[in-house]
Design a protein around this motif. Structure first.
Motif, PDB file in Angstrom:
ATOM      1  N   GLN A 133       0.830  -1.212   0.000  1.00  0.00           N
ATOM      2  CA  GLN A 133       0.000   0.000   0.000  1.00  0.00           C
ATOM      3  C   GLN A 133       0.863   1.260   0.000  1.00  0.00           C
ATOM      4  O   GLN A 133       0.601   2.213  -0.747  1.00  0.00           O
ATOM      5  CB  GLN A 133      -0.899   0.023   1.234  1.00  0.00           C
ATOM      6  CG  GLN A 133      -2.246  -0.643   1.065  1.00  0.00           C
ATOM      7  CD  GLN A 133      -3.112  -0.383   2.282  1.00  0.00           C
ATOM      8  OE1 GLN A 133      -2.794  -0.821   3.393  1.00  0.00           O
ATOM      9  NE2 GLN A 133      -4.207   0.326   2.101  1.00  0.00           N
ATOM     10  N   GLU A 135      -5.281   4.533  -7.503  1.00  0.00           N
ATOM     11  CA  GLU A 135      -6.224   4.508  -6.378  1.00  0.00           C
ATOM     12  C   GLU A 135      -7.038   3.220  -6.372  1.00  0.00           C
ATOM     13  O   GLU A 135      -7.291   2.640  -5.309  1.00  0.00           O
ATOM     14  CB  GLU A 135      -7.143   5.722  -6.473  1.00  0.00           C
ATOM     15  CG  GLU A 135      -8.037   5.919  -5.257  1.00  0.00           C
ATOM     16  CD  GLU A 135      -9.508   5.767  -5.589  1.00  0.00           C
ATOM     17  OE1 GLU A 135     -10.323   5.758  -4.652  1.00  0.00           O
ATOM     18  OE2 GLU A 135      -9.841   5.637  -6.768  1.00  0.00           O
ATOM     19  N   ALA A 154      -4.850   0.481  -5.011  1.00  0.00           N
ATOM     20  CA  ALA A 154      -4.728   0.616  -3.560  1.00  0.00           C
ATOM     21  C   ALA A 154      -6.005   0.156  -2.856  1.00  0.00           C
ATOM     22  O   ALA A 154      -5.940  -0.462  -1.783  1.00  0.00           O
ATOM     23  CB  ALA A 154      -4.411   2.066  -3.191  1.00  0.00           C
ATOM     24  N   ASP A 155      -7.150   0.445  -3.442  1.00  0.00           N
ATOM     25  CA  ASP A 155      -8.418  -0.005  -2.865  1.00  0.00           C
ATOM     26  C   ASP A 155      -8.475  -1.525  -2.783  1.00  0.00           C
ATOM     27  O   ASP A 155      -8.975  -2.078  -1.792  1.00  0.00           O
ATOM     28  CB  ASP A 155      -9.601   0.505  -3.691  1.00  0.00           C
ATOM     29  CG  ASP A 155      -9.908   1.969  -3.443  1.00  0.00           C
ATOM     30  OD1 ASP A 155      -9.410   2.520  -2.444  1.00  0.00           O
ATOM     31  OD2 ASP A 155     -10.643   2.561  -4.255  1.00  0.00           O
ATOM     32  N   ASN A 201      -6.390  -2.732   0.040  1.00  0.00           N
ATOM     33  CA  ASN A 201      -7.126  -2.454   1.272  1.00  0.00           C
ATOM     34  C   ASN A 201      -8.200  -3.507   1.515  1.00  0.00           C
ATOM     35  O   ASN A 201      -8.331  -4.046   2.624  1.00  0.00           O
ATOM     36  CB  ASN A 201      -7.738  -1.057   1.195  1.00  0.00           C
ATOM     37  CG  ASN A 201      -8.609  -0.703   2.376  1.00  0.00           C
ATOM     38  OD1 ASN A 201      -9.828  -0.669   2.265  1.00  0.00           O
ATOM     39  ND2 ASN A 201      -8.007  -0.440   3.516  1.00  0.00           N
ATOM     40  N   ASP A 246      -4.809   3.893   2.697  1.00  0.00           N
ATOM     41  CA  ASP A 246      -5.703   4.028   1.556  1.00  0.00           C
ATOM     42  C   ASP A 246      -6.177   5.469   1.407  1.00  0.00           C
ATOM     43  O   ASP A 246      -6.302   5.990   0.289  1.00  0.00           O
ATOM     44  CB  ASP A 246      -6.898   3.085   1.739  1.00  0.00           C
ATOM     45  CG  ASP A 246      -7.749   2.969   0.488  1.00  0.00           C
ATOM     46  OD1 ASP A 246      -7.220   2.615  -0.571  1.00  0.00           O
ATOM     47  OD2 ASP A 246      -8.962   3.232   0.578  1.00  0.00           O
TER      48      ASP A 246
END
Length: 213
Positions: A23, A54, A57-58, A61, A89
């Motif tokens: 992350q 993004e 990264a989500d 997460n 995040d």
């Protein structure tokens, strides 16, 4: 106390530390793209790339959250793991929001905004380099503490750049309309939120250290 001892006796699970490192690496990628977007705001490819990072990264997460529910023993408290993965995040989420504001308001990028973006890159690099240290919090306490102090200092640099930008915006020499100044301020606020969230990550790490060391 019993759970802490139990964790120490169990084989170490590096899944979460690896996820944090992944992350944090994405935050560095996003920070460089965000800086490029400020340098060349007319190039829509930068915002498209930021949104792609993004989404990556989500997914990290979400995978971390799924692992929390599957793991019997975690390296530290489940709530802390959840809060930390969400905070990492959020760093990229805040960049996307700031980029959206820049795209929407189309204000001129100032030297102070670029300085703040440079600070964000450095803070994210520090976080990236520090995440693997969470695999041995007690053994790496000094290095983790130094990392947290460095990020805090960088966030203070970003705050000074913000103040300089605000002074220039409202010193009376800027003849733009109040509405325009408000839009510029909202872009500044969006960039500041990224730096603040980086500092929030270090605050969470320090809280974990208090429990573990």
């Amino acid at each position: 106390m019993v759970l802490k001892l139990f964790r120490m006796l169990m084989p170490r699970d590096d899944t979460f530390v690896a996820a944090f490192a992944k992350q944090a690496a994405r935050t560095v990628d996003a920070a460089h793209v965000f800086r490029a977007m400020l340098e060349d705001p007319a190039n829509g490819a930068h915002y498209t790339e930021l949104r792609r990072i993004e989404r990556e990264a989500d997914e990290i997460n979400r995978a971390t959250i799924r692992s929390i529910h599957r793991s019997f023993i975690t390296p530290f408290d489940r709530a802390d793991i959840l809060t930390l993965t969400d905070a990492l995040d959020d760093v990229i989420d805040r960049m996307k929001d700031a980029g959206r504001r820049l795209t929407l308001y189309k204000v001129a990028v100032t030297p102070q905004m670029l300085t703040m973006a440079d600070c964000i890159i450095r803070a994210c690099e520090r976080l990236r380099d520090g995440m693997p240290l969470l695999g041995d919090i007690s053994g790496n306490a000094r290095a983790l503490g130094a990392m947290c102090e460095a990020v805090d200092a960088i966030e203070s640099e970003a705050d000074r750049a913000l103040q300089s930008g605000m002074d220039a915006l409202f010193d009376g020499g800027d003849t733009n309309s109040p509405g325009h100044k408000l839009m510029v301020q909202m872009v500044y606020d969006g960039i500041e939120a990224v730096a603040d969230r980086c500092e929030d990550v270090t605050d969470l790490i320090q809280a974990v250290m208090v429990e573990q060391v």
